[in-house]
Design a protein around this motif. Structure first.
Motif: not given
Length: 518
Positions: A48, A39, A81, A85, A42, A44, A323, A78, A95, A91
């Protein structure tokens, strides 16, 4: 003769308390820092990653047909992602693409795209496992020595700036933490000798998994350092598990985030979802194939059901702020080597992630990363033993070259690129047979015959696996290879694996001109 081993491969209370529960606990301890690290990498929210681990354990394990595979956030996603984002603006927008990616994966399963993994040569699968073992060892050495600059779960050779895996190890050696070295050393000794100690001591010791004892030892030693040897204590939070702490259930619930579906009107969001679905599905299918290879009972997992399970997991994860999830080799390997027998072990790890995040985050945050590194070092060693390299070399250059190329490619790039490079070499060395039907299945009452109609190679694995999967418990099966002059090693491996699992299903197997499988 029908074998009766007395081993039950069903989700029973006996398996839960003796095998699946302890294995799930070990996977939970390994997965916790990996979820947080992935996370972090990433870009994030840390929570998550925990959500994805919970969903991978609770949702995917129930929906999947695999008994040993473990799902959660994957290091291989990663970069995708983090880029998504930023590109999508938030974020919450990202999703929505996770939910859509899950829908795409369910469509893939309905289109029966899961057979991709069956077309990967066995030498490449073995190379992938050996490479993952090497990467685990190389990546965990710095953590074992107390250098935790790189996040847990990183598996890329190139790192931030000009550093890479090898320079990271060198810096760790030069800046080694005495406290971490002592904890790692004792933990490795426990992992090496605990089975002998438990066998010669009181019976209750046999029910204590060595990895769980390692975690308790790591926490205990660091607390001992705090009380009596402050100069050895690992005080920096970077050296410890860092689970978000909530003051109340309300505050815990506020960590869940919900998607903004309005972003799906943006074509870039659709493209992101498609990318997540394709890459995540490929990683899951490769991990599923690797998990079946590691499974000591050699069960055959249904790949299309796995795609459906991953899709369902991504829909749930995206809806509540997690994630993307995939099947993950590292956690699956830890699961198998911890003695898991059924999917309940993965389910247990998901439940433990949920309970720990809600009620005991402060206790878990006392766990030194070097203790977890010791567990992963042991897993890595089991995956990449020197005997595996010797066996592949002895099998000939057509097996060894794709194997070693896959190993090197994964170590110096990443999982997906390395497997694709290995497949290219595998295809170069293996002459494909045509795709006409290679087997005929004949049934009479409870007697089944699988007859080879021509020579077979690894490209016929999917067809053979489907036929073997259809053989019911208690049947008598005859495999007749009279018409096949050439049978690829992969086919022998598939039949050999099925033969090992057949004893648990009371299936009798007879062979005609297929002596190598006995």
């Amino acid at each position: 003769m029908k074998a009766n081993t007395g081993i039950t491969l069903q989700p029973t209370s006996g398996n839960l308390f003796r095998f699946d529960g302890p294995a799930g606990t070990v996977v939970f301890l390994v997965a916790l820092p990996l979820c947080l690290g992935i996370a972090l990498a990433s870009g994030a929210p840390l929570f998550s990653g925990i959500i994805a681990g919970i969903v991978g354990g609770i949702v995917v394990s129930v929906a999947s047909g695999s008994q040993v595979s473990v799902s959660g956030p994957a290091a291989g996603l990663t970069v995708i992602v983090a880029t998504a984002i930023t590109a999508l603006g938030s974020f919450q927008n990202f999703l929505a693409t996770v939910v859509l990616a899950g829908g795409f994966q369910i469509i893939f399963s309905l289109l029966r795209a899961g057979s991709f993994g069956d077309y990967v040569p066995l030498s490449v699968i073995k190379g992938m496992l050996a490479a993952i073992g090497l990467v685990i060892i190389l990546k965990q050495i710095p953590h074992a020595l107390g250098r935790d600059a790189d996040y847990e779960g990183s598996f890329s050779f190139l790192e931030k700036g000009t550093s890479n895996t090898l320079t990271d190890i060198l810096e760790a050696v030069l800046s080694c933490s005495p406290g971490a070295l002592l904890i790692t050393g004792l933990c490795l000794l426990i992992l090496l000798f605990w089975d002998q100690v438990a066998a010669s001591g009181p019976k209750f010791l046999a029910f204590i998994p060595a990895p769980l004892l390692v975690v308790a030892t790591g926490i205990g030693m660091n607390q001992l350092f705090h009380a009596f040897f402050p100069f050895l204590e690992l005080t920096d939070k970077a050296h410890l598990v860092s689970l978000p702490v909530s003051a109340s259930i309300t505050e815990f619930a506020q960590q869940f985030t919900f998607p903004n579906f309005a972003i799906l009107a943006n074509p870039q969001a659709i493209m992101t979802a498609a990318t997540l679905a394709v890459v995540g599905s490929l990683e899951s299918l490769l991990s599923l194939e690797a998990g079946d290879k590691l499974d000591p009972y050699k069960r055959i997992s249904p790949p299309n059901r796995e795609l459906f399970a991953q899709g369902a997991g991504n829909i749930v994860s995206g809806l509540i702020g997690g994630l993307p999830v995939t099947s993950v080799v590292v956690r699956t390997s830890a699961n198998v080597y911890s003695g898991a027998r059924t999917w309940i072990s993965s389910f247990t790890h998901g439940i433990l992630l949920l309970v720990s995040a809600m009620f005991i985050p402060a206790l878990l945050n006392l766990t030194p990363l070097c203790a977890l590194a010791a567990i992963l070092l042991a897993v890595g060693y089991k995956l990449t033993k020197i005997d595996l390299y010797k066996a592949q070399f002895a099998a000939g250059y057509a097996q060894f070259i794709p194997f070693i190329v896959t190993v090197m490619a994964i170590v110096f790039t990443d999982l997906l690129k390395g497997v694709l490079i290995g497949m290219a070499f595998g295809l170069f060395f293996v002459i494909h047979s045509n795709h006409h039907k290679a087997f005929v299945l004949v049934k009479q009452d409870n007697w089944y015959l699988i007859r080879f109609t021509k020579d077979t190679t690894f490209v016929n694995k999917a067809e053979l696996k489907n036929l073997l999967r259809s053989i019911p418990d208690g049947a008598t099966l005859q495999i007749d290879a009279t018409r096949a002059i050439y049978i690829d090693r992969d086919i022998f491996e598939v039949v050999s694996d099925f033969q090992k699992s057949a004893s648990f299903k009371n299936i009798d197997i007879e062979y005609r001109n297929f002596a190598s499988a006995r």
